[in-house]
Motif scaffolding. Structure first.
Motif, PDB file in Angstrom:
ATOM      1  N   MET A   1       0.850  -1.168   0.000  1.00 36.47           N
ATOM      2  CA  MET A   1       0.000   0.000   0.000  1.00 36.47           C
ATOM      3  C   MET A   1       0.901   1.238   0.000  1.00 36.47           C
ATOM      4  O   MET A   1       1.802   1.368   0.806  1.00 36.47           O
ATOM      5  CB  MET A   1      -0.926  -0.007   1.207  1.00 36.47           C
ATOM      6  CG  MET A   1      -1.733   1.253   1.270  1.00 36.47           C
ATOM      7  SD  MET A   1      -3.214   1.241   2.281  1.00 36.47           S
ATOM      8  CE  MET A   1      -4.130  -0.094   1.663  1.00 36.47           C
ATOM      9  N   VAL A   2       0.586   2.131  -0.926  1.00 40.80           N
ATOM     10  CA  VAL A   2       1.367   3.348  -1.065  1.00 40.80           C
ATOM     11  C   VAL A   2       0.825   4.461  -0.177  1.00 40.80           C
ATOM     12  O   VAL A   2       1.585   5.234   0.402  1.00 40.80           O
ATOM     13  CB  VAL A   2       1.387   3.800  -2.543  1.00 40.80           C
ATOM     14  CG1 VAL A   2       2.126   5.100  -2.699  1.00 40.80           C
ATOM     15  CG2 VAL A   2       1.998   2.715  -3.410  1.00 40.80           C
ATOM     16  N   GLY A   3      -0.518   4.551  -0.073  1.00 45.40           N
ATOM     17  CA  GLY A   3      -1.090   5.604   0.741  1.00 45.40           C
ATOM     18  C   GLY A   3      -2.582   5.415   0.920  1.00 45.40           C
ATOM     19  O   GLY A   3      -3.200   4.569   0.271  1.00 45.40           O
ATOM     20  N   THR A   6      -5.283   8.745  -1.435  1.00 41.29           N
ATOM     21  CA  THR A   6      -4.449   9.327  -2.481  1.00 41.29           C
ATOM     22  C   THR A   6      -4.872   8.724  -3.812  1.00 41.29           C
ATOM     23  O   THR A   6      -5.443   7.635  -3.853  1.00 41.29           O
ATOM     24  CB  THR A   6      -2.952   9.023  -2.247  1.00 41.29           C
ATOM     25  OG1 THR A   6      -2.756   7.608  -2.275  1.00 41.29           O
ATOM     26  CG2 THR A   6      -2.472   9.577  -0.918  1.00 41.29           C
ATOM     27  N   THR A   8      -4.884   6.508  -6.965  1.00 41.40           N
ATOM     28  CA  THR A   8      -4.315   5.181  -7.166  1.00 41.40           C
ATOM     29  C   THR A   8      -4.485   4.786  -8.622  1.00 41.40           C
ATOM     30  O   THR A   8      -5.542   5.008  -9.211  1.00 41.40           O
ATOM     31  CB  THR A   8      -5.027   4.150  -6.265  1.00 41.40           C
ATOM     32  OG1 THR A   8      -4.912   4.567  -4.912  1.00 41.40           O
ATOM     33  CG2 THR A   8      -4.438   2.771  -6.409  1.00 41.40           C
ATOM     34  N   ARG A   9      -3.469   4.197  -9.186  1.00 39.36           N
ATOM     35  CA  ARG A   9      -3.525   3.740 -10.568  1.00 39.36           C
ATOM     36  C   ARG A   9      -3.820   2.241 -10.563  1.00 39.36           C
ATOM     37  O   ARG A   9      -3.122   1.463  -9.933  1.00 39.36           O
ATOM     38  CB  ARG A   9      -2.177   4.000 -11.243  1.00 39.36           C
ATOM     39  CG  ARG A   9      -2.192   3.729 -12.690  1.00 39.36           C
ATOM     40  CD  ARG A   9      -2.257   5.055 -13.416  1.00 39.36           C
ATOM     41  NE  ARG A   9      -2.013   4.831 -14.821  1.00 39.36           N
ATOM     42  CZ  ARG A   9      -2.773   5.319 -15.755  1.00 39.36           C
ATOM     43  NH1 ARG A   9      -3.789   6.077 -15.444  1.00 39.36           N
ATOM     44  NH2 ARG A   9      -2.517   5.090 -17.004  1.00 39.36           N
ATOM     45  N   THR A  14      -7.156   5.730 -13.289  1.00 36.47           N
ATOM     46  CA  THR A  14      -6.735   6.417 -12.073  1.00 36.47           C
ATOM     47  C   THR A  14      -7.965   6.582 -11.191  1.00 36.47           C
ATOM     48  O   THR A  14      -8.979   7.123 -11.620  1.00 36.47           O
ATOM     49  CB  THR A  14      -6.135   7.795 -12.394  1.00 36.47           C
ATOM     50  OG1 THR A  14      -5.000   7.604 -13.243  1.00 36.47           O
ATOM     51  CG2 THR A  14      -5.705   8.501 -11.118  1.00 36.47           C
TER      52      THR A  14
END
Length: 82
Positions: A1-3, A6, A8-9, A14
């Protein structure tokens, strides 16, 4: 998980925070929140028109050519009164 919350692609899409996710057997789409009400109302009208068209075809009241093209005033009136 990046964030969290936020953008997300996912594949070529997107997804933005707040987007509504609609998953069907044919795939998944993401609807921006400001368009959600319009999408829901429009899809319900399309569903009702499709059901009406199938019913009138089964009754043989109209031909497929009449139902599958731009409806005449007579068909529109029948749809709105029926």
């Amino acid at each position: 998980m990046v964030g969290i919350n936020t953008p997300t692609r996912i594949g070529m899409a997107t997804v933005m925070p707040g987007d509504v996710v609609l998953g069907r057997d044919s795939g998944v789409i993401f609807i921006p929140p400001h368009l959600t009400e319009k999408v829901v109302k429009t899809s319900e009208i399309v569903r009702l028109r499709d059901m009406f068209g199938h019913l009138r075809l089964r009754e043989q009241k109209y031909t497929p050519g009449q139902i599958d093209s731009r409806w005449s005033d007579e068909i529109e009136k029948d749809f709105h009164n029926g």
